[in-house]
Write a protein that holds these residues in place. Structure first.
Motif, PDB file in Angstrom:
ATOM      1  N   GLY A 102       0.642  -0.874  -0.203  1.00  0.00           N
ATOM      2  CA  GLY A 102       0.248  -0.346  -0.036  1.00  0.00           C
ATOM      3  C   GLY A 102       0.749   1.192  -0.057  1.00  0.00           C
ATOM      4  N   ARG A 103       2.293   1.076   0.541  1.00  0.00           N
ATOM      5  CA  ARG A 103       3.590   2.019   0.291  1.00  0.00           C
ATOM      6  C   ARG A 103       3.852   2.551  -1.467  1.00  0.00           C
ATOM      7  NH1 ARG A 103       5.264   3.673   5.288  1.00  0.00           N
ATOM      8  NH2 ARG A 103       5.204   5.581   3.372  1.00  0.00           N
ATOM      9  N   VAL A 104       3.937   3.951  -1.051  1.00  0.00           N
ATOM     10  CA  VAL A 104       4.883   4.618  -2.344  1.00  0.00           C
ATOM     11  C   VAL A 104       6.055   4.943  -1.659  1.00  0.00           C
ATOM     12  CG1 VAL A 104       4.956   6.144  -4.417  1.00  0.00           C
ATOM     13  CG2 VAL A 104       2.593   5.548  -3.396  1.00  0.00           C
ATOM     14  N   LEU A 105       6.860   4.206  -2.357  1.00  0.00           N
ATOM     15  CA  LEU A 105       8.200   4.526  -2.079  1.00  0.00           C
ATOM     16  C   LEU A 105       9.544   4.838  -2.777  1.00  0.00           C
ATOM     17  CD1 LEU A 105       8.785   1.862   0.287  1.00  0.00           C
ATOM     18  CD2 LEU A 105       7.816   3.639   1.560  1.00  0.00           C
ATOM     19  N   ASP A 114       3.536  11.137   1.515  1.00  0.00           N
ATOM     20  CA  ASP A 114       3.193  11.888   3.273  1.00  0.00           C
ATOM     21  C   ASP A 114       3.026  11.268   4.264  1.00  0.00           C
ATOM     22  OD1 ASP A 114       3.423  13.846   1.282  1.00  0.00           O
ATOM     23  OD2 ASP A 114       1.048  13.716   0.839  1.00  0.00           O
ATOM     24  N   ARG A 115       3.615   9.604   4.236  1.00  0.00           N
ATOM     25  CA  ARG A 115       3.292   8.996   4.973  1.00  0.00           C
ATOM     26  C   ARG A 115       4.838   8.479   6.012  1.00  0.00           C
ATOM     27  NH1 ARG A 115       0.138   3.637   2.942  1.00  0.00           N
ATOM     28  NH2 ARG A 115       0.664   2.636   5.734  1.00  0.00           N
ATOM     29  N   PRO A 116       5.120   8.226   7.412  1.00  0.00           N
ATOM     30  CA  PRO A 116       6.144   7.430   7.890  1.00  0.00           C
ATOM     31  C   PRO A 116       7.472   6.743   6.996  1.00  0.00           C
ATOM     32  CG  PRO A 116       4.785   7.339   9.104  1.00  0.00           C
ATOM     33  CD  PRO A 116       4.253   7.713   7.924  1.00  0.00           C
TER      34      PRO A 116
END
Length: 497
Positions: A102-105, A114-116
């Motif tokens: 679910g993350r974009v890195l 915009d998440r930790p």
């Protein structure tokens, strides 16, 4: 007498401090265009990270007796001639694990959503491919939910299947459809965006969220505005993230979108660092780096965990020329290709997969028995239909058998036309192909036949779940299942329910 372990630890600390004190620091002698030439780092290894006094981050990419060529990954605008440089003794790495879903890195694991920053164990982006003794045959299906692929160009888990076509013919859309089809099977997916505009990466993220696939997907993004070094690292980082799931015994999927831009970034770095150019100005090892990357996709044996990593690299062609250098290389490396045709795209035959020019070299062994039986003549029927259709355009009279081939060809063309994010289940595909091959829909117009067969499939699935549940087994459904399908179809046609 002091304890020997204590003495050993003290000596280790002293040796470490002495090595730090005697460490040679490098210095920048030239910098520009996201690369730097550094002297004074004779012990620096290939692909080792280096840190500049300004805080910029780089990677040793060119090792020469006189200097070290460094690819700048972060803070390139802060690097100046004369700056000090330290080798940190580490390779590029990023965190891996389920918390990344679910993350974009970016390729170094830094968040772009915009998440930790994600936690978890870090793995190097450059990892060796599994040894031959750890691999297993590709004999388990990877259903894409796209009927033209599952029926005519089947994919197996652990396969490397190239998606090739011109600009704007639906290559990314097809890859996202395949990712969306993995949601019911809970197959973790990794989508790697290489050199794409940030707006397009955001659009991909929104599409994945809309179809419910984002929660099971990791997006590794290197934007067009990023340094070419980050674009070069992106597919390796995506492979590392996907390998975590493979090594845990799961079936994982990775999409490289696209390796044309990856090759361009590698060529740019090579030319800036003074490497001799080869064909089309690409360095001579461009084939090796792509082969090394794609060899990481494989099926593992049960003794090695039984996981698999299926890769869908994408390559862009110009004017449908698949004989260009990079497409030719990738076709020879991969286990088959899905060729997307511009003419089919212009006629709204989506997905625009050309069955005649596409091939799967290993997936047929993994195709479910029921689907293999239903689709065994699909490529021949479509090829014959296209040839006959061309002849009938000039007004030639045709005999009844030719007319029947044309009718069924039109039916198949309509059935193979598939809207975005519409996943065709195995049961629906077998149902539709059997109805066409048995001639049960010959009396219906193609458009009406397509709507009828999909509606019939959904209703039949609800009425006979036991029958359809056995279609995915190796031996297929038992008994006279075709007669049961025919009765279901007749009921739908007569009663509408």
């Amino acid at each position: 007498m002091p304890d020997e372990d204590v003495v050993r630890r003290i000596r280790g600390v002293v040796d470490l401090e002495l090595r730090r004190a005697a460490r040679l620091r490098g210095a920048v002698v030239e910098v520009g265009d996201d690369v730097a030439r550094v002297v004074g780092l004779p012990a620096c290894g290939a692909d080792e990270l280096v840190v500049f006094d300004s805080g910029a981050l780089g990677m040793a990419h060119e090792l020469s007796p006189t200097h070290t060529g460094v690819v700048l990954l972060q803070g390139a605008e802060q690097v100046r001639s004369g700056d000090g440089v330290d080798a940190v003794g580490l390779l590029p790495s990023l965190p891996v694990g389920r918390e990344l879903l679910g993350r974009v890195l970016d390729p170094l694991g830094r968040p772009r959503d915009d998440r930790p920053p994600p936690a978890g164990k870090r793995q190097p982006v450059f990892r060796p491919a599994p040894a031959l003794s750890e691999r297993a045959p590709v004999d388990r299906p990877l259903l894409t939910g796209v009927m033209v692929i599952d029926a005519a160009i089947p994919i197996g888990r652990g396969q490397r299947q190239l998606i090739v076509g011109d600009h704007n013919v639906g290559k990314t859309a097809l890859a996202l459809d395949i990712i969306a089809a993995q949601v019911p099977e809970k197959v973790p997916c990794v989508y790697v965006a290489i050199g794409q505009p940030s707006s397009r990466v955001q659009g991909v993220r929104e599409q994945l969220e809309l179809c419910g696939a984002l929660a099971g997907t990791v997006v590794i993004a290197s934007d067009a505005g990023d340094p070419p070094g980050l674009q070069y690292l992106a597919p390796y980082a995506g492979a590392t993230v996907a390998e975590h799931f493979r090594d845990a015994g799961q079936g994982a999927l990775v999409v490289f979108d696209d390796l044309t831009k990856h090759a361009d970034a590698y060529r740019e770095l090579a030319l800036l660092l003074g490497r001799p150019p080869g064909r089309e100005a690409f360095p001579g090892d461009i084939f090796y780096i792509h082969a090394q990357l794609l060899e990481r996709a494989t099926a593992l044996s049960d003794a090695s965990g039984g996981g698999s990593l299926t890769a869908f690299p994408i390559v862009e062609t110009t004017e449908s020329d698949i004989t260009a250098y990079i497409p030719t290389n990738l076709i020879s490396i991969t286990d088959g290709q899905l060729y997307l045709d511009s003419a089919l795209f212009a006629r709204n035959q989506l997905p625009a997969v050309d069955v005649g020019r596409s091939v799967s070299r290993v997936g047929g062994a993994a195709q479910p028995a029921s689907l293999r039986a239903a689709a065994r003549n699909l490529r021949i029927v479509m090829s014959r239909f296209e040839a006959l259709e061309a002849l009938t355009r000039v007004g030639l009279d045709v005999d009844p058998s030719t007319r029947e081939a044309l009718v069924r060809g039109h039916l198949l063309r309509e059935l193979l036309r598939q809207p975005r994010f519409t996943v065709r289940t195995l049961a629906e595909q077998v149902f539709a192909l059997t109805a066409v091959s048995e001639g049960w829909l010959d009396a219906l117009p193609p458009e009406a036949a397509a709507e009828t067969v999909w509606a019939m499939g959904r209703r039949a699935l609800a009425q006979s779940p036991n029958l359809f549940g056995e279609w995915g087994q190796a031996r297929g459904p038992p008994g006279d299942w075709k007669q049961q399908l025919k009765l279901l179809l007749e009921r739908v046609l007569e009663t509408g329910r």
